[in-house]
Enzyme design. Structure first.
Site, PDB file in Angstrom:
ATOM      1  N   HIS A 195       0.822  -1.209   0.000  1.00 54.24           N
ATOM      2  CA  HIS A 195       0.000   0.000   0.000  1.00 54.24           C
ATOM      3  C   HIS A 195       0.860   1.265   0.000  1.00 54.24           C
ATOM      4  CE1 HIS A 195       1.122   0.632   4.182  1.00 54.24           C
ATOM      5  NE2 HIS A 195       0.857  -0.665   4.373  1.00 54.24           N
ATOM      6  N   GLU A 204      -3.127  -7.680   6.922  1.00 51.62           N
ATOM      7  CA  GLU A 204      -1.795  -7.682   7.536  1.00 51.62           C
ATOM      8  C   GLU A 204      -1.786  -8.525   8.807  1.00 51.62           C
ATOM      9  OE1 GLU A 204       1.239  -7.845   7.475  1.00 51.62           O
ATOM     10  OE2 GLU A 204       2.081  -5.827   7.492  1.00 51.62           O
TER      11      GLU A 204
END
Length: 179
Positions: A9, A84
């Protein structure tokens, strides 16, 4: 040969503050949004073929993926397994803390309320095995996080514990992996 792409990201507020994000959500900064736009433009300009983007449900990765999808026209869908790793007690603490760096070498440790590297590897390796079994002409971009990047890299390359613990990629870096 079959291959996939991976990106981390764009920059987040906690990246700037040097904090461990993990499963805690931290929004993209303006630079993070710009990095996603630049990656999308790179994909368009280079002629890289991607059929689908799979992205983590955490907003920093989802926003990155959706920015790329909007600019490129690539279909994007959420993939919960790309969330994550939960770093438990370490979330929100300094990324470069000596104790955290050492604990990343302990693969069975769940970080007091988090997720062990072993459990993370199970869900990511299962996803990669599924992608490997897809038709050879389907190319997927995974949009996720640095901890996921570490695990994906270990699927394709032998790594020592120290190499695994220290591995990382830059925000919106594009990495190609061949099965």
């Amino acid at each position: 040969m079959k291959y996939i792409y991976f990106t981390r990201h764009g920059q987040t507020v906690w990246n700037v503050e040097n904090k461990i994000c993990g499963a805690t959500d931290s929004p993209l900064t303006e630079l993070g949004r710009q990095q996603a736009e630049e990656l999308a433009q790179k994909i368009c300009d280079s002629g890289i073929h991607i059929d689908e983007i799979l992205y983590s449900p955490l907003s920093r990765a989802a926003d990155t993926a959706l920015i790329i999808a909007a600019k490129t026209g690539i279909v994007a869908r959420e993939e919960k397994r790309l969330t994550e790793q939960n770093f438990g007690k370490w979330e929100g603490t300094a990324r470069d803390g000596a104790d955290f760096k050492e604990s990343k070498k302990h693969f069975a440790d769940s970080y007091e309320g988090g997720e062990s590297m072993l459990r993370l590897a199970q869900r990511i390796y299962n996803l990669l095995d599924e992608l490997k079994a897809m038709p050879d002409d389907k190319v997927v971009l995974l949009a996720a996080h640095n901890g996921i990047a570490r695990c994906v890299n270990s699927y394709f390359h032998d790594m020592t514990n120290e190499e695994y613990a220290s591995f990382g990629i830059r925000n919106c870096e594009l990495v190609k992996y061949e099965f």
